[in-house]
Design an enzyme around this catalytic site. Structure first.
Site, short mmCIF file in Angstrom:
data_model
loop_
_atom_site.label_atom_id
_atom_site.label_comp_id
_atom_site.label_asym_id
_atom_site.label_seq_id
_atom_site.Cartn_x
_atom_site.Cartn_y
_atom_site.Cartn_z
N LEU A 1 -8.44 -25.31 23.90
CA LEU A 1 -9.50 -25.96 23.10
C LEU A 1 -10.82 -26.10 23.86
O LEU A 1 -11.57 -27.06 23.65
CB LEU A 1 -9.04 -27.35 22.61
N ARG B 1 -15.41 -20.80 25.33
CA ARG B 1 -15.40 -19.62 26.19
C ARG B 1 -16.33 -18.55 25.61
O ARG B 1 -16.30 -18.32 24.40
CB ARG B 1 -13.97 -19.08 26.34
N CYS C 1 -41.38 -36.41 17.24
CA CYS C 1 -40.95 -37.67 17.84
C CYS C 1 -42.16 -38.44 18.38
O CYS C 1 -43.17 -37.86 18.77
CB CYS C 1 -39.95 -37.40 18.97
N GLU D 1 -42.43 -28.62 19.54
CA GLU D 1 -43.88 -28.79 19.45
C GLU D 1 -44.56 -28.52 20.80
O GLU D 1 -45.62 -27.90 20.87
CB GLU D 1 -44.21 -30.21 18.98
N GLU E 1 -9.38 -28.49 14.16
CA GLU E 1 -8.66 -27.22 14.20
C GLU E 1 -7.16 -27.43 14.02
O GLU E 1 -6.35 -26.58 14.39
CB GLU E 1 -8.93 -26.51 15.52
#
Length: 368
Positions: free
Chosen positions: A201, A204, A72, A46, A290
């Site tokens: 993990l 990248r 908000c 906004e 995963e």
């Protein structure tokens, strides 16, 4: 509103754990300003729309603002959007859906109405809920949105039995996975994945904060020299184990920089419901799983999955492949078992995504 939804989607992967929000100002039948939430901690949609409006030399007074989520009305990293909208003398606000968070839940809309601004809610509500499903679930339940991701060959194998062959999916698919990693707060695998692949993990290329890396390891078999522990200063590691795990081993892992969390174990497996509650208390709104077939099937069996992402390679591995997907995994990939199923091609692979039935029901998202 669909224009606003497209703007909002630009923030996915950069605004989490905040919702992706877009806003457009319309006056006398034309767009006079537009904006979206671009990054976590930055100005909200906004505010950006009002700034764009003024930059163009337009006056927002009397305009209608279309926004994907209730504005908000509290002080967080930025000031209340409702105050800025009232000060700008906006004439009408059209919100796609209410923000169910404790600090909102209709309060922002109530303030706008009190200031004499006309308010309408529910335009493209279904699409807005889908866009911010993880945020909405966390706001209502305090539990994280669980995304199950796996890659498989056409004949349902998840890995190579041949040495020096690691990837089943294409480079394009693997790049796409990093887009998913970028929007989640944590990534979870089982100990077997760590022992077999020694994964990093991480996201990248690196873009800011890395997700928490979680390993389910009931017997604390994780090697001290694995890539996860070698890079613990780069990205945090949480090892989830049983309450009877070896205390000396716990100490060594803690000294290596990892956090060790002991949780209840049922039938030799970690209590996933308990774990998700703990992650929720840490403010983790999205979790990417995963893990291998056993871990993924455990989430499916306990009905804890919300979203599924499957990469199917055209390869047929036969005897050269290992780890067959489970029946539950194969069943979930069928068209009738996913809401809002989407199919895309990535470098020859086929990506299937969709929401589970329980996720759609929980968020009151109307079925296709």
């Amino acid at each position: 509103m669909r224009m606003v939804l497209r703007l909002a989607a630009r923030g996915i992967g950069r605004v989490e754990p905040n919702p992706a929000v877009g806003a457009v100002l319309v006056k006398n039948g034309r767009v006079i300003g537009r904006g979206w939430h671009k990054k976590f901690g930055g100005p909200h949609a906004e505010i950006n729309a009002l700034a764009d409006c003024r930059k163009r030399g337009n006056d927002p007074a009397g305009a209608t603002m279309y926004v994907t989520l209730e504005p908000c009305c509290h002080f967080g990293k930025t000031g209340p959007c409702t105050d800025a909208m009232i000060a700008a003398k906006i004439g009408k606000v059209v919100a796609a859906t209410i923000d169910p968070s404790k600090h909102a839940n209709g309060k922002g809309l109530k303030l706008l109405r009190k200031a004499g601004i006309e308010v309408a809610v529910g335009v493209c509500e279904n699409e807005a809920k889908l866009l911010n499903a993880p945020f909405l679930k966390f706001a209502v339940t305090g539990r994280c949105w669980v995304v199950l991701k796996w890659a498989q060959s056409r004949d349902g194998k998840m890995g190579w039995a041949v040495k020096n062959r690691r990837w089943i999916s294409s480079l394009a698919s693997r790049r796409d996975v990093h887009k998913i990693r970028r929007r989640v707060r944590a990534i979870l695998v089982g100990i077997e994945t760590v022992l077999a692949d020694d994964p990093l993990l991480t996201v990248r290329p690196e873009t800011g904060k890395q997700p928490l890396r979680i390993v389910l390891d009931t017997d604390l078999r994780i090697p001290l020299q694995c890539k996860l522990l070698k890079t613990v200063k780069k990205a945090p590691v949480l090892i989830v184990t049983g309450k009877d795990a070896n205390p000396e081993r716990k100490k060594k892992l803690t000294e290596a920089g990892a956090e060790v969390l002991s949780i209840p174990v049922k039938s030799g497996r970690s209590d996933l419901t308990y774990l998700l509650n703990q992650l929720g208390k840490r403010g983790i709104a999205q979790l990417l799983v995963e893990g291998g077939a056993k871990v993924i099937t455990s989430f499916l069996r306990q009905r804890l999955a919300d979203e599924v992402v499957i990469y199917i390679s055209p390869k047929i591995l036969g005897e050269k492949g290992t780890t067959q997907i489970s029946r539950l995994m194969a069943k979930l990939a069928q068209r009738s078992n996913l809401y809002y199923r989407e199919i895309k091609k990535f470098g020859g692979d086929t990506r299937i995504t969709g929401l589970t039935r329980q996720a759609g029901k929980q968020l009151a998202i109307v079925a296709e």
